[in-house]
Design a protein around this motif. Structure first.
Motif: not given
Ligand SMILES: Nc1ncnc2c1ncn2[C@@H]1O[C@H](COP(=O)(O)OP(=O)(O)OP(=O)(O)O)[C@@H](O)[C@H]1O
Length: 318
Positions: A23, A45-46, A49-51
């Motif tokens: 996905r 959450n999710g 942002k980190s991605t």
């Molecule tokens: N290596 C990975 N493989 C598959 N899915 C991932 C991976 N890393 C993150 N995800 C999924 O990607 C989505 C986005 O994650 P991300 O960490 O970027 O969100 P975020 O906005 O930083 O969240 P948070 O506020 O909880 O830290 C989430 O649904 C997470 O489960």
């Protein structure tokens, strides 16, 4: 994938997206950070942002779109969490030098810049949340980075500590001239001096430029220390389901964000938003609600702060 950021910017993402485990984690992200600019990523959450930050930093290559960085870019990073076992003796001085060579002068100056000089010989495990953030910030700036990346910089910090840390971030930007990419999972207040706020919800939901209210003498006079903060509040009109589909406010389900509800479009003040979540949670209301209203007494749409960008029509929604 190109790796060299365009002239003037430190990092740039262009229509960047990452596909993992069947996905899209995030798609269609445009982002640049220039020297001296503060860009804040917000979203639930999710939401990616980190991605997005990992693509910007080159930790992950985008599956689609491009990511680029200025050659030789020096990055200082403050992680979201640092867990130090209470049985592990680790002094601040040693933590600062764990992954980098620092002269005594660099070490002292960095701790002074973040108001943590008195903690030089303290045990890391004994630090309060606010003290730890200051030490981690000192560690990240010690080598004078071009870009400072802050993941949830006010986690574990109380409200007045939050204000001090936001003010410190602005000051560090001014003193070091670095660009700052800040991440917050539920940022109800954004520094007025944040140049750009990008809200993610699996894609860029909206982006805006909060006005530098701190430059206005009358505003400062009126709001004192609160003048350094602006409330950035809005709601989403759709929710991303675990299977990757999207449910809109009217209950309709779509396969992706490509539809008219989600298309990235310029902000139209007349555009009617029916959103489903609100970044300004109770905490924000407790502390900043009056401020937001006073600041924007006649402001009719979802962003509570009357930002300069909005007045200039720069805020965009998607
Ligand atoms: N290596 C990975 N493989 C598959 N899915 C991932 C991976 N890393 C993150 N995800 C999924 O990607 C989505 C986005 O994650 P991300 O960490 O970027 O969100 P975020 O906005 O930083 O969240 P948070 O506020 O909880 O830290 C989430 O649904 C997470 O489960």
């Amino acid at each position: 994938m190109k790796t060299r950021a365009p002239a003037g910017s430190l990092i740039e993402l262009s229509r960047a997206g990452l596909f993992r485990s069947g996905r899209w984690l995030v798609q269609g992200v445009d982002l640049t950070v220039a020297p001296g600019e503060i860009v804040t990523l917000i979203g639930p959450n999710g939401s990616g942002k980190s991605t997005t930050a990992k693509m910007a930093l080159g930790i992950w290559s985008p599956t689609e779109g491009t990511a680029s960085r200025r050659p030789g870019l020096k990055v200082g990073y403050v992680p979201q969490k640092l867990q130090v076992d209470w049985t592990l003796p680790l002094k601040v001085e040693r933590l600062m030098r764990l992954t980098q060579k620092l002269s005594s002068a660099e070490l002292r100056q960095a701790l002074e810049r973040t108001g943590a000089a008195h903690l030089l010989h303290a045990e890391v495990r004994n630090l309060s949340g606010g003290e730890l953030q200051r030490v981690l910030m000192a560690r990240a700036i010690a080598r004078k980075p071009d870009l400072l990346v802050l993941d949830e910089p006010v986690q574990g910090v109380d409200f007045s500590g939050e204000i001090e840390i936001y003010e410190m971030i602005t000051r560090l930007r001014d003193e070091l001239g670095c660009g700052i990419l800040m991440i917050s999972h539920d940022l109800h207040m954004v520094m007025a001096s944040t140049d750009q706020v990008i809200c993610l919800n699996g894609h860029v939901c909206c982006r805006g430029t909060p006005v530098a209210v701190s430059q206005s003498a009358s505003f400062r006079e009126l709001f004192g220390r609160r003048a350094g903060l602006a409330l950035y509040r809005h709601q989403h009109d759709h929710e991303h389901l675990p299977d990757g589909r999207v449910r809109h406010a009217d209950g309709s389900i779509a396969e992706s964000c490509a539809g008219e509800h989600c298309a990235d479009h310029g902000h139209d003040p007349a555009h009617d938003h029916h959103h489903g979540h609100d970044h300004a949670h109770d905490h924000a209301h407790d502390h900043a609600h009056d401020h937001a209203h006073d600041q924007a007494p006649n402001h009719g749409h979802d962003h509570a702060a009357a930002t300069g960008a909005e007045r200039r029509g720069e805020t965009t929604h998607a």
